[in-house]
Scaffold this motif. Structure first.
Motif, PDB file in Angstrom:
ATOM      1  N   GLU A  78       0.839  -1.209   0.000  1.00 46.34           N
ATOM      2  CA  GLU A  78       0.000   0.000   0.000  1.00 46.34           C
ATOM      3  C   GLU A  78       0.869   1.253   0.000  1.00 46.34           C
ATOM      4  O   GLU A  78       0.792   2.066   0.921  1.00 46.34           O
TER       5      GLU A  78
ATOM      6  N   PHE B 158      -6.910   0.198   0.060  1.00 41.97           N
ATOM      7  CA  PHE B 158      -6.216   0.970  -0.977  1.00 41.97           C
ATOM      8  C   PHE B 158      -6.355   0.335  -2.355  1.00 41.97           C
ATOM      9  O   PHE B 158      -6.253  -0.890  -2.495  1.00 41.97           O
TER      10      PHE B 158
ATOM     11  N   TYR C 174      -9.773  12.852   4.121  1.00 40.08           N
ATOM     12  CA  TYR C 174     -10.470  11.632   4.552  1.00 40.08           C
ATOM     13  C   TYR C 174     -10.823  11.703   6.025  1.00 40.08           C
ATOM     14  O   TYR C 174     -10.185  12.433   6.804  1.00 40.08           O
TER      15      TYR C 174
ATOM     16  N   ILE D 163      -9.349   4.164   9.485  1.00 41.52           N
ATOM     17  CA  ILE D 163      -8.000   4.728   9.342  1.00 41.52           C
ATOM     18  C   ILE D 163      -7.842   6.089  10.001  1.00 41.52           C
ATOM     19  O   ILE D 163      -6.754   6.652  10.004  1.00 41.52           O
TER      20      ILE D 163
ATOM     21  N   GLN E  97       7.247  10.429  14.489  1.00 43.20           N
ATOM     22  CA  GLN E  97       6.792   9.529  13.419  1.00 43.20           C
ATOM     23  C   GLN E  97       6.989  10.191  12.064  1.00 43.20           C
ATOM     24  O   GLN E  97       7.087  11.407  11.963  1.00 43.20           O
ATOM     25  N   ASP E  98       6.985   9.345  11.014  1.00 42.77           N
ATOM     26  CA  ASP E  98       6.980   9.882   9.647  1.00 42.77           C
ATOM     27  C   ASP E  98       8.127  10.880   9.433  1.00 42.77           C
ATOM     28  O   ASP E  98       7.918  11.959   8.895  1.00 42.77           O
TER      29      ASP E  98
ATOM     30  N   ARG F 215       4.064   1.372  12.356  1.00 45.31           N
ATOM     31  CA  ARG F 215       4.542   1.799  11.037  1.00 45.31           C
ATOM     32  C   ARG F 215       4.018   3.199  10.786  1.00 45.31           C
ATOM     33  O   ARG F 215       2.837   3.470  11.014  1.00 45.31           O
ATOM     34  N   SER F 216       4.913   4.090  10.303  1.00 43.89           N
ATOM     35  CA  SER F 216       4.456   5.418   9.897  1.00 43.89           C
ATOM     36  C   SER F 216       5.102   5.741   8.564  1.00 43.89           C
ATOM     37  O   SER F 216       5.904   4.969   8.042  1.00 43.89           O
TER      38      SER F 216
ATOM     39  N   ILE G 112      -0.488   6.409   6.546  1.00 38.25           N
ATOM     40  CA  ILE G 112      -1.542   5.855   7.400  1.00 38.25           C
ATOM     41  C   ILE G 112      -0.859   4.979   8.442  1.00 38.25           C
ATOM     42  O   ILE G 112      -0.206   3.990   8.102  1.00 38.25           O
ATOM     43  N   ARG G 113      -0.998   5.367   9.712  1.00 37.04           N
ATOM     44  CA  ARG G 113      -0.300   4.669  10.782  1.00 37.04           C
ATOM     45  C   ARG G 113      -0.900   3.275  10.983  1.00 37.04           C
ATOM     46  O   ARG G 113      -2.119   3.106  10.996  1.00 37.04           O
ATOM     47  N   VAL G 114      -0.012   2.287  11.128  1.00 41.46           N
ATOM     48  CA  VAL G 114      -0.449   0.936  11.481  1.00 41.46           C
ATOM     49  C   VAL G 114       0.298   0.575  12.754  1.00 41.46           C
ATOM     50  O   VAL G 114       1.521   0.714  12.821  1.00 41.46           O
TER      51      VAL G 114
END
Lengths: 393, 100
Positions: free
Chosen positions: A138, A163, A249, A254, A271-272, B7-8, B14-16
């Motif tokens: 995804e 997705f 969204y 999600i 994060q990210d 996960r990011s 989309i965070r998991v």
């Protein structure tokens, strides 16, 4: 002449970037200078490499797009399935092959026709795209040398899909290819604000490629990034909205689009990569406002200003305020100081809480004058001093 | 053994996230997970594994393992998640999705 500090050579960049994030003010300043210095060294290497390549290549190479199929594996690039001059696959079961090919060629043509750029590196770099990467993968990404796209959840039973395939929207392909352009130009570090700017440039030109293809004005465009990526099981029009960040969204599975559209809502996170896909909403919205203010086709003026700033002004470590100042400067150089275009850039950054002072340009000139006057004074004093010394002899 | 997973990043970011206690799993699945953790020598890994390639839009993972009084967290980029790491992350992603 480059001052060579051996210490800085043995510290891995990620450590420096961690210090830039977590250090004391003095450590952060050290990290900032270290990153900037290695960027300058990299720039010198690049300039030399550019000159060498220019000397070797007599004629600019033409567009060279190729698509590979990973067969759900993760080894890149995979098996070659379509290149320039090959007929379209037209296989309804494998739409991503043609989508990736058409998307790469359209993005190449956009950069060539609008900004006179020959491919990702400006020198005709062959464009490699791989589809069908991973199992139920995804995501889409730029790995530093090529684009890769997953088929999302299209192989899962319809009820389990979140997705669709990542080639479904041209803005995704334009986004990934632009990460390559950013890498060869400003080289924005993929971390915190510089990383969010990297993301934002990818969204800006990703959106512009689709607007160009559809011949839309800024008012007609939807400004959605990753349109149609979500399956019908998810309540969302796409991944990001440049027009209204945070509204793409909102779904119980999600969550809600976390993008801010104003500095008041800036998100601090580990994060990210420090929120590169989150805070990009802020510069994204600034670009949207500039385009809205100018009207017409966004790639013509707003896009040009952003492109020039990316190629000629921003550096690896540029922050949001730098992007505001430098796009303002670029607008002044392209369209004149105090022009409607420059005023639109001011409005854009003001609406996201990053005001660029109208006198910013003048201030730069003044400091230039001060330096000039100061330099002349030093020169005069030097001459007087020298004469005085000569007389004493 | 307890494993936390997050996960990011990625294009969609989309965070998991999820956590699994191997005691709550069928014995074979539990054994497979602890085998992977042991093969990775997880508790000897550095807390941050650097990216070996450049690029953009790749996932970022954070894994925490608790076992026999020990607890260790490792942050790693997708580009470093190969071999046993890829298998471990694949299993945990599937478990996290099953739990959601």
């Amino acid at each position: 002449m480059t001052h060579h500090n051996p210490l800085e050579c043995i510290i891995p960049p990620y450590v420096v970037e961690k210090v830039a994030q977590n250090g004391t003010p003095a450590q952060k300043e050290w990290a900032r200078r270290t990153i900037l210095q290695s960027a300058q060294i990299r720039g010198q290497r690049q300039a030399v490499a550019d000159m060498t390549q220019r000397g070797q290549r007599m004629a600019a190479p033409a567009r060279d797009c190729t698509v590979f199929d990973c067969g759900t594996g993760t080894d890149l690039p995979g098996t070659r399935v379509r290149g320039e001059g090959d007929p379209a696959c037209n296989d309804p079961n494998l739409p991503d092959i043609d989508e990736a090919f058409d998307g790469a060629t359209l993005t190449y043509d956009f950069y060539k026709d609008i900004y006179g750029r020959n491919s990702i590196d400006g020198q005709g770099l062959p464009l490699v795209s791989s589809v069908n990467f991973g199992i139920n993968y995804e995501n889409a990404f730029w790995d530093g040398t090529q684009m890769a796209y997953g088929r999302g959840h299209e192989a899962l039973p319809p009820a389990e899909r979140l997705f669709n395939r990542f080639t479904i929207d041209l803005s995704v392909i334009g986004h990934e290819l632009t990460h390559g352009v950013v890498q060869y130009e400003a080289g924005l570090v993929y971390f915190q604000q510089a990383g969010a700017l990297n993301e934002s440039f990818a969204d800006v030109f990703g959106s512009l490629v689709r607007q160009y293809k559809l011949n839309q004005t800024a008012a007609e465009a939807d400004w959605i990034i990753g349109k149609g990526l979500f399956s019908s099981n998810i309540n969302g029009v796409g991944i990001r909205s440049m027009k209204e960040p945070g509204t793409a969204y909102n779904d119980p599975l999600i969550g809600k689009d976390p993008q801010p559209g104003h500095m008041n809502d800036y998100v601090n996170t580990s994060q990210d990569q420090g929120g590169v896909h989150i805070n990009s909403g802020i510069p994204n919205h600034a670009f949207y406002v500039v385009s809205r203010e100018l009207g017409g086709k966004a790639w013509e003026k707003a896009g040009k200003i952003w492109y020039v700033a990316l190629c000629d002004k921003l550096t690896r470590v540029s922050q949001f305020t730098d992007a505001a100042r430098l796009t303002h400067e670029a607008a002044g150089e392209l369209y004149g100081k105090g022009s409607l275009e420059q005023k639109a850039v001011e409005t854009g950054w003001k609406e996201v809480g990053l005001p660029v002072s109208a006198s910013e340009g003048d201030k730069v000139d003044l400091s230039g004058c001060t330096r000039l006057v100061g330099g002349l004074a030093v020169l005069l004093l030097g001459l007087v001093g020298k004469r005085a010394l000569t007389r004493k002899k | 053994m307890r494993i936390e997973f997050e996960r990011s990043g990625g294009f969609a970011n989309i965070r998991v996230a999820g956590a699994v206690d191997t005691e709550s799993l069928p014995p074979q699945e539990a054994q497979a997970l602890s085998d992977l953790v042991n093969k990775l020598d997880f508790f000897a890994l550095p807390s941050v594994i650097p990216s070996v390639t450049g690029g953009a839009d790749r996932f970022q993972y954070t894994l925490t393992v608790e076992d026999e009084g020990r607890r260790h967290t490792v942050e790693l980029p997708e580009s470093a998640a190969t071999g046993d790491f890829a298998n471990l992350i694949g299993s945990l992603t599937a478990l996290a999705r099953r739990g959601s």
